[in-house]
Design a protein around this motif. Structure first.
Motif, short mmCIF file in Angstrom:
data_model
loop_
_atom_site.label_atom_id
_atom_site.label_comp_id
_atom_site.label_asym_id
_atom_site.label_seq_id
_atom_site.Cartn_x
_atom_site.Cartn_y
_atom_site.Cartn_z
N GLU A 151 0.81 -1.21 0.00
CA GLU A 151 0.00 0.00 0.00
C GLU A 151 0.85 1.27 0.00
N MET A 152 2.14 1.12 -0.12
CA MET A 152 3.04 2.27 -0.25
C MET A 152 3.51 2.35 -1.69
N SER A 153 3.94 3.53 -2.11
CA SER A 153 4.42 3.69 -3.47
C SER A 153 5.76 2.98 -3.64
N VAL A 154 6.13 2.78 -4.89
CA VAL A 154 7.42 2.17 -5.21
C VAL A 154 8.55 2.98 -4.58
N LEU A 155 8.49 4.30 -4.73
CA LEU A 155 9.52 5.17 -4.17
C LEU A 155 9.56 5.08 -2.65
N GLU A 156 8.40 5.06 -2.02
CA GLU A 156 8.36 4.98 -0.55
C GLU A 156 8.97 3.68 -0.04
N ASN A 157 8.79 2.59 -0.78
CA ASN A 157 9.41 1.33 -0.39
C ASN A 157 10.93 1.46 -0.31
N LEU A 158 11.51 2.23 -1.23
CA LEU A 158 12.97 2.38 -1.24
C LEU A 158 13.45 3.39 -0.20
N LEU A 159 12.61 4.38 0.11
CA LEU A 159 12.99 5.35 1.13
C LEU A 159 12.96 4.70 2.52
N VAL A 160 11.97 3.87 2.77
CA VAL A 160 11.88 3.18 4.06
C VAL A 160 13.11 2.31 4.30
N TYR B 262 18.39 6.07 -8.16
CA TYR B 262 19.51 5.35 -8.76
C TYR B 262 19.16 3.88 -8.93
N TRP B 263 18.60 3.28 -7.88
CA TRP B 263 18.28 1.85 -7.95
C TRP B 263 17.02 1.58 -8.75
N LEU B 264 16.10 2.55 -8.80
CA LEU B 264 14.95 2.39 -9.69
C LEU B 264 15.40 2.34 -11.14
N GLU B 265 16.37 3.17 -11.46
CA GLU B 265 16.90 3.14 -12.83
C GLU B 265 17.64 1.84 -13.10
N ALA B 266 18.37 1.34 -12.10
CA ALA B 266 19.14 0.11 -12.28
C ALA B 266 18.24 -1.09 -12.56
N VAL B 267 17.00 -1.08 -12.04
CA VAL B 267 16.08 -2.20 -12.26
C VAL B 267 14.95 -1.82 -13.21
N ASP B 268 15.10 -0.70 -13.89
CA ASP B 268 14.16 -0.26 -14.93
C ASP B 268 12.74 -0.06 -14.38
N LEU B 269 12.65 0.70 -13.28
CA LEU B 269 11.34 0.98 -12.68
C LEU B 269 11.11 2.47 -12.43
N VAL B 270 11.90 3.32 -13.06
CA VAL B 270 11.75 4.76 -12.83
C VAL B 270 10.35 5.24 -13.17
N ASP B 271 9.77 4.72 -14.24
CA ASP B 271 8.44 5.15 -14.66
C ASP B 271 7.35 4.73 -13.68
N CYS B 272 7.69 3.82 -12.76
CA CYS B 272 6.70 3.31 -11.80
C CYS B 272 6.88 3.91 -10.41
N ALA B 273 7.71 4.93 -10.28
CA ALA B 273 8.10 5.46 -8.97
C ALA B 273 6.90 5.81 -8.09
N ASN B 274 5.86 6.38 -8.67
CA ASN B 274 4.72 6.86 -7.88
C ASN B 274 3.53 5.91 -7.87
N ARG B 275 3.70 4.73 -8.45
CA ARG B 275 2.63 3.73 -8.41
C ARG B 275 2.70 2.96 -7.11
N LEU B 276 1.58 2.41 -6.67
CA LEU B 276 1.58 1.56 -5.50
C LEU B 276 2.32 0.26 -5.83
N ALA B 277 3.11 -0.21 -4.89
CA ALA B 277 3.89 -1.42 -5.12
C ALA B 277 2.99 -2.61 -5.44
#
Length: 291
Positions: free
Chosen positions: A125-134, A167-182
């Protein structure tokens, strides 16, 4: 530990009541290598992972981890039961009490070891970006007072955490999904996000539990490239459990084989492919029958 090893396991055992899941398992993992742990279902692979990463406290043996300029005894940081002799030594008693109160899996992660799971464990229920910040909470200095005052140091820490996450979103090709729910991502994307989240903890040893499970051939090929990049570009040591033998044989420097809780073989892919004990374990045949 031997020269060049990041992990050394000595005579590790794990029991669940009367069930022996691991018995006298000894192995080593070389720095900057890709090592695969294989074996039939029920061989004890995930149990071994859980012991290495602190989710289980092994019944016996030693797990020594060498990273970030220091050696970590995993069983010690998890704490242990008090013994009569502990009360005779104030120093030993204080050490035991400290680890009983404050030890745990987070100390294993802080030592430089991270993992993913066989069953994906994202914050859905958290965004992709929030998962990496946590995942960066051990590294980002954000004190309560600094946050209230919104100090320059606090703002800079926030910026660095965002930069590291992207940086890691780009490494796994998920930058476009940063604000989507995981939880909205496809299965393959969730697998890659879990690897990115683990890497945000800045590990030197990454344990991947069946990362290719459920992936199609294209996603498996992408995963293979990511794992190689982790080793080659980021000098991360990778230890993985995997049933996809094409992936294992294609990327591994060294292979460990478990069967019924015991290490029955280890070596390079070419040797493991033709090892009679390994063939017997997978086919359920005796070595004499195979011969």
């Amino acid at each position: 530990m031997s020269d060049g090893e990041i992990l050394r396991v000595e005579r590790l055992s794990m029991r669940f009541g009367g069930i022996r899941a691991l018995h006298d398992v000894s192995l080593g993992v070389k720095c900057h290598s890709i090592t695969a742990l294989i074996g039939p279902n029920g061989a004890g692979k995930t149990t071994l992972f859980n012991c290495l990463t602190g989710f289980y406290r092994a019944s016996g043996g030693r797990i020594l981890f060498e990273a970030r300029g220091r050696s970590t005894d995993v069983l010690q940081v998890l704490g242990g039961p008090f013994r009569a002799g502990d009360f005779l030594s104030p120093r030993r008693f204080a050490s035991r009490l400290w680890y009983k109160l404050f030890g745990g899996t987070h100390l294993v992660n802080r030592a430089g070891l991270a993992r993913t799971f066989q069953n994906i464990r994202l914050f859905r229920e958290m965004s992709v970006l929030e998962n990496l910040l946590v995942a960066q909470h051990l590294w980002v200095e954000r004190g309560l007072l600094a946050g209230i005052l919104n100090t320059r140091g606090f703002r800079r820490a926030e910026e660095q955490a965002l930069e590291h996450a992207f940086y890691w979103l780009e490494a796994v090709d998920l930058v476009d999904c940063a604000n989507r729910l995981a939880g909205e991502l496809s299965y393959g994307q969730q697998r890659r996000l879990e690897i990115a989240r683990a890497m945000c903890t800045r590990p030197q040893l990454l344990c991947l539990d069946e990362p290719a499970a459920g992936l199609n051939p294209a996603e498996t090929a992408a995963l293979s490239r990511i794992i190689r990049t982790l080793r080659d570009a980021h000098e991360v040591t990778v230890l993985l459990i995997e049933h996809d033998m094409g992936l294992v044989m294609g990327i591994s420097d060294h292979i460990l084989v478990l069967d019924h809780g015991e290490l029955i073989a280890e070596g390079p892919p070419a040797a493991i492919r033709h090892d009679p004990k390994v063939i017997a374990a997978y086919l359920g045949a005796d070595e004499e029958e195979l011969a």
